[in-house]
Design an enzyme around this catalytic site. Sequence first.
Site, short mmCIF file in Angstrom:
data_model
loop_
_atom_site.label_atom_id
_atom_site.label_comp_id
_atom_site.label_asym_id
_atom_site.label_seq_id
_atom_site.Cartn_x
_atom_site.Cartn_y
_atom_site.Cartn_z
N GLU A 233 -3.09 -4.01 3.05
CA GLU A 233 -3.72 -3.52 2.01
C GLU A 233 -4.33 -4.30 0.94
O GLU A 233 -3.51 -4.98 0.49
CB GLU A 233 -2.97 -2.15 1.62
CG GLU A 233 -3.96 -1.19 0.71
CD GLU A 233 -3.10 -0.03 -0.23
OE1 GLU A 233 -1.75 -0.64 -0.18
OE2 GLU A 233 -3.51 0.68 -0.65
N ARG B 181 11.42 -6.95 8.57
CA ARG B 181 10.62 -7.75 7.47
C ARG B 181 11.42 -8.80 6.88
O ARG B 181 12.61 -8.95 6.86
CB ARG B 181 10.19 -7.04 6.34
CG ARG B 181 11.47 -6.18 5.41
CD ARG B 181 10.74 -5.83 4.03
NE ARG B 181 10.04 -4.47 4.26
CZ ARG B 181 8.86 -4.31 3.75
NH1 ARG B 181 8.26 -5.30 3.10
NH2 ARG B 181 7.89 -3.49 3.97
N LYS C 86 5.36 -5.69 -3.28
CA LYS C 86 4.03 -5.72 -3.86
C LYS C 86 4.38 -5.02 -5.28
O LYS C 86 3.96 -5.44 -6.34
CB LYS C 86 2.98 -5.09 -3.18
CG LYS C 86 2.42 -6.11 -2.06
CD LYS C 86 1.07 -5.65 -1.95
CE LYS C 86 0.82 -5.64 -0.10
NZ LYS C 86 -0.32 -5.20 -0.05
#
Length: 555
Positions: free
Chosen positions: A34, A258, A268
């Site tokens: 994104e 992850r 983020k």
Amino acid sequence: MSEERSLNFLEQIVEEDIANGVHGGRILTRFPPEPNGYLHIGHAKSICLNFGLAKKYNGQTNLRFDDTNPVTEETEYVDSIKQDIQWLGFQWAGEFYASDYFEQLYGFAVKLIEKGLAYVDDSSAAEIAAMKGTPTEPGKNSPYRDRSVEENLQLFADMRAGKFPDGAKVLRAKLDMAAPNMHLRDPLMYRIKHAHHHRTGDAWCIYPMYDFAHGQSDSIEQITHSICTLEFVPHRPLYDWFIEKLEIFPSRQYEFARLALNYTVTSKRKLLQLVNEKHVNGWDDPRMPTLSAYRRRGYTPSSIRTFADRVGVQKRDNLIDVGLLEFCIREELNKTANRVMAVLDPVKLVITNYPEGQTEELQAENNPEDASAGHRKVTFSNTLYIEREDFMENAPKKFFRLSPGLMVRLKYAYIIKCDSFDKDADGNVTTIYCSYLPESHSGSDKSGISVKGTIHWVSAAHAATAEVRLYDRLFKVENPASEEGDFKSYINPDSLHVIPRAYIEPALLDVQPGERFQFLRKGYFAVDPDSTPGKPVFNRTVTLKDTWAKEAKKG
RNA sequence: UGCCUCAUAGUAUAAUGGUAGUACGACAGAUUUUGGUUCUGUUUGUCUUGGUUCGAAUCCAGGUGAGGCAACCA
């Protein structure tokens, strides 16, 4: 050697699919960021995985921006993401945007309405949340759940036409409000947002939710293996449901754990906070775990690829030791970085029996690991700067450096013996006096003396100066995100130490941003873009391994 | 107290019913004009309890522990 290596679980899946003729053996993956932030080390793992997997099996990888939320997304991020992927060494097959598919997704939504599988809900966000139930209690059906197909079609068209304000209505899929998987309790498909989109502008005032966009975008692109992180495992049944009801290309999702690195954060949201609240100097501050920061700090793309390879892939949560990343960059720079001498914390050293004003051009090896790197000249004289920590008034037994009565070799030059030193009123050493052994000239030593220590130096009259920025870990604790309270309270106050005037070999005045060196005995350094002609700025990429520091700490 | 994942040295990661290995780290030594590099050696592990089997890290069951899921975020 890659034949020897065992396959990770994703490679096993791909090999099985190829063996079974799934999609005719075609492999197409995608990296779907994104555009609402900069890429970080965790993304590097995902990028290496997606591009690496496709490459290994003669497939390709698309870059697709999942830009379904216009309020958080910006073109600046699109550009930085593309730059970082290319810097890492990968090239995408197609560059796509979920927003490219808005019209198609709208059509999918209409199709589900027509099938009686989606409905417009007038409930407020709070009401929908309340009716959702909890993990242990079933939800309740919305009072709007049984609207007719015709009414739903009309209302959805009106939503698109801008007849309603933000939040007035949503489109929901009709599944099962009692499903044990919360994601199956009539999830939202579309919401109204009268917002400007970075690509579609004001063409739309309804935007698909991620869950209604991601799987179908994969399907539209005919992605064969859609690889994502573990938190999307419970979403998979929903994506499969959409694919089944829409009768579209069956992309399959697979999830891996992850990457988390210790002594930093990789979220983020948290990184954005560090930037916005000025705890660091921007996304590419070399203390950040972003790819742009690693680039600026001096990390090479190949060292990061090697790192991504070595951490492996699995489904269990992990916290990787940043020491592994450091090992990867040291391993590479040891072979490739030219050695130079720089004194970061200088103290003056005078060689009393070397004639004042006399100089010598000494031969210095650029890289002992690479004979083709050649040699350079360094100027020697009777007044030098050496590292303050290379002298001790009272030396412990294993200290192989300078102290009254002790001898060391000056790298590429002579063996010297410490005779005396001066101190100022505060007790700081100001000058060290030594005598040199003329017959100990480097390369033609006839002194018969061997010394344990060799130290670096620069000639005081010939040295240039540079700014040097020393970085340490950004956080004081291994896992700031899991600590009590605000993660920012664990920021390491000593993560940046600026040396405004370090002494360097004069040849280093000509360097270009991005060039990498080993400052002998001090670490690897990269030239920062802040450098100006005649005033270079060096970032410490990583220190050298320092077994003496460990020894000294033991006491 | 629902559903979904997961559990192998300090950290990661192999062994896919048949000798528990590798990397990083740590420790010790050798080499070294970088206390770097290189080389050698040492250390440390299958969450637990049962079951299946000639044989289980692996298959089955129960337990324990960790993580995820209830944004008009992705």
